[in-house]
Design a protein around this motif. Sequence first.
Motif, PDB file in Angstrom:
ATOM      1  N   ALA A 156     -37.206  -2.967 -49.991  1.00 43.93           N
ATOM      2  CA  ALA A 156     -36.952  -1.799 -49.135  1.00 43.93           C
ATOM      3  C   ALA A 156     -38.137  -1.566 -48.188  1.00 43.93           C
ATOM      4  O   ALA A 156     -37.943  -1.164 -47.039  1.00 43.93           O
ATOM      5  N   ALA A 157     -39.338  -1.845 -48.666  1.00 40.78           N
ATOM      6  CA  ALA A 157     -40.539  -1.639 -47.844  1.00 40.78           C
ATOM      7  C   ALA A 157     -40.621  -2.624 -46.672  1.00 40.78           C
ATOM      8  O   ALA A 157     -41.409  -2.407 -45.749  1.00 40.78           O
ATOM      9  N   LEU A 158     -39.818  -3.663 -46.668  1.00 40.32           N
ATOM     10  CA  LEU A 158     -39.806  -4.610 -45.553  1.00 40.32           C
ATOM     11  C   LEU A 158     -39.131  -4.031 -44.313  1.00 40.32           C
ATOM     12  O   LEU A 158     -39.259  -4.578 -43.221  1.00 40.32           O
ATOM     13  N   THR A 170     -38.111  -1.157 -41.328  1.00 39.52           N
ATOM     14  CA  THR A 170     -38.691  -0.089 -40.518  1.00 39.52           C
ATOM     15  C   THR A 170     -38.084   1.244 -40.957  1.00 39.52           C
ATOM     16  O   THR A 170     -37.075   1.272 -41.674  1.00 39.52           O
ATOM     17  N   ASP A 171     -38.664   2.337 -40.504  1.00 39.15           N
ATOM     18  CA  ASP A 171     -38.138   3.663 -40.846  1.00 39.15           C
ATOM     19  C   ASP A 171     -36.719   3.869 -40.329  1.00 39.15           C
ATOM     20  O   ASP A 171     -35.956   4.637 -40.898  1.00 39.15           O
ATOM     21  N   ASP A 172     -36.365   3.185 -39.245  1.00 35.87           N
ATOM     22  CA  ASP A 172     -35.000   3.296 -38.703  1.00 35.87           C
ATOM     23  C   ASP A 172     -34.167   2.052 -39.035  1.00 35.87           C
ATOM     24  O   ASP A 172     -33.138   1.802 -38.419  1.00 35.87           O
ATOM     25  N   GLY A 173     -34.602   1.301 -40.039  1.00 37.31           N
ATOM     26  CA  GLY A 173     -33.927   0.059 -40.406  1.00 37.31           C
ATOM     27  C   GLY A 173     -32.533   0.279 -40.971  1.00 37.31           C
ATOM     28  O   GLY A 173     -32.229   1.336 -41.526  1.00 37.31           O
ATOM     29  N   THR A 174     -31.682  -0.749 -40.828  1.00 35.98           N
ATOM     30  CA  THR A 174     -30.333  -0.703 -41.382  1.00 35.98           C
ATOM     31  C   THR A 174     -30.029  -2.007 -42.106  1.00 35.98           C
ATOM     32  O   THR A 174     -30.546  -3.069 -41.750  1.00 35.98           O
ATOM     33  N   TYR A 175     -29.172  -1.890 -43.107  1.00 37.36           N
ATOM     34  CA  TYR A 175     -28.692  -3.036 -43.892  1.00 37.36           C
ATOM     35  C   TYR A 175     -27.191  -2.882 -43.990  1.00 37.36           C
ATOM     36  O   TYR A 175     -26.703  -1.883 -44.531  1.00 37.36           O
ATOM     37  N   ARG A 183     -30.827   5.328 -47.357  1.00 36.62           N
ATOM     38  CA  ARG A 183     -29.778   4.861 -48.286  1.00 36.62           C
ATOM     39  C   ARG A 183     -30.129   3.512 -48.907  1.00 36.62           C
ATOM     40  O   ARG A 183     -29.833   3.270 -50.064  1.00 36.62           O
ATOM     41  N   LEU A 184     -30.752   2.623 -48.145  1.00 39.50           N
ATOM     42  CA  LEU A 184     -31.118   1.341 -48.750  1.00 39.50           C
ATOM     43  C   LEU A 184     -32.229   1.528 -49.763  1.00 39.50           C
ATOM     44  O   LEU A 184     -32.271   0.841 -50.786  1.00 39.50           O
ATOM     45  N   GLN A 185     -33.094   2.492 -49.535  1.00 38.06           N
ATOM     46  CA  GLN A 185     -34.130   2.842 -50.517  1.00 38.06           C
ATOM     47  C   GLN A 185     -33.470   3.373 -51.798  1.00 38.06           C
ATOM     48  O   GLN A 185     -33.824   2.974 -52.905  1.00 38.06           O
ATOM     49  N   GLU A 186     -32.490   4.266 -51.632  1.00 42.60           N
ATOM     50  CA  GLU A 186     -31.758   4.808 -52.786  1.00 42.60           C
ATOM     51  C   GLU A 186     -31.007   3.703 -53.529  1.00 42.60           C
ATOM     52  O   GLU A 186     -30.956   3.698 -54.757  1.00 42.60           O
ATOM     53  N   ARG A 187     -30.427   2.767 -52.786  1.00 40.27           N
ATOM     54  CA  ARG A 187     -29.717   1.632 -53.402  1.00 40.27           C
ATOM     55  C   ARG A 187     -30.687   0.825 -54.265  1.00 40.27           C
ATOM     56  O   ARG A 187     -30.380   0.462 -55.399  1.00 40.27           O
TER      57      ARG A 187
END
Length: 162
Positions: free
Chosen positions: A31-33, A35-40, A65-69
């Motif tokens: 998740a740390a890879l 950006t703050d506005d990143g999307t997956y 959401r990707l952090q929560e995932r």
Amino acid sequence: MTIKTLERQDIVDFLYTEAKILDEWRLMDWAALFTDDGTYIVPPIGEPEAIPTKSLFYIHDNRSRLQERAERLLKKEAHVEYPHSTTTRNYHNILVGDIESDVISVDCNFTTHRTKREVVDTFIGKIKYELVRENDRLAIQRKKVVLNLDSLRPHGKISLIL
């Protein structure tokens, strides 16, 4: 501070590092890879150019959401992935766009083999990355996984990060 000149191998090494991080279930590092506005995102099978407001995506995560995932998949309560699957990811046919651009486009094919409870699943497809330089490092601004499958068998779901 001067950012070193990027070369194609730096991009390839970054992708291989991401694959290793995911195979080792270091999801918070993954998740740390971003950006703050990143999307997956993972669009529906057979609809790689689907629009999120008109189609049901398997995954459409913004940065939070990707952090929560990632956090959720690491918990014992995530029964579908506890204990964790064993995975082996391979990225190949990596095509790197203009390295001098503010946003570096990268396309590659992927194969992810997953074994869990004596069942082996194989996911194949293409990944489209948009990478940027951020704080003297590479970061993922967008990761789009397009599955080249007829369907998701046998489970009909994606329970791991592709």
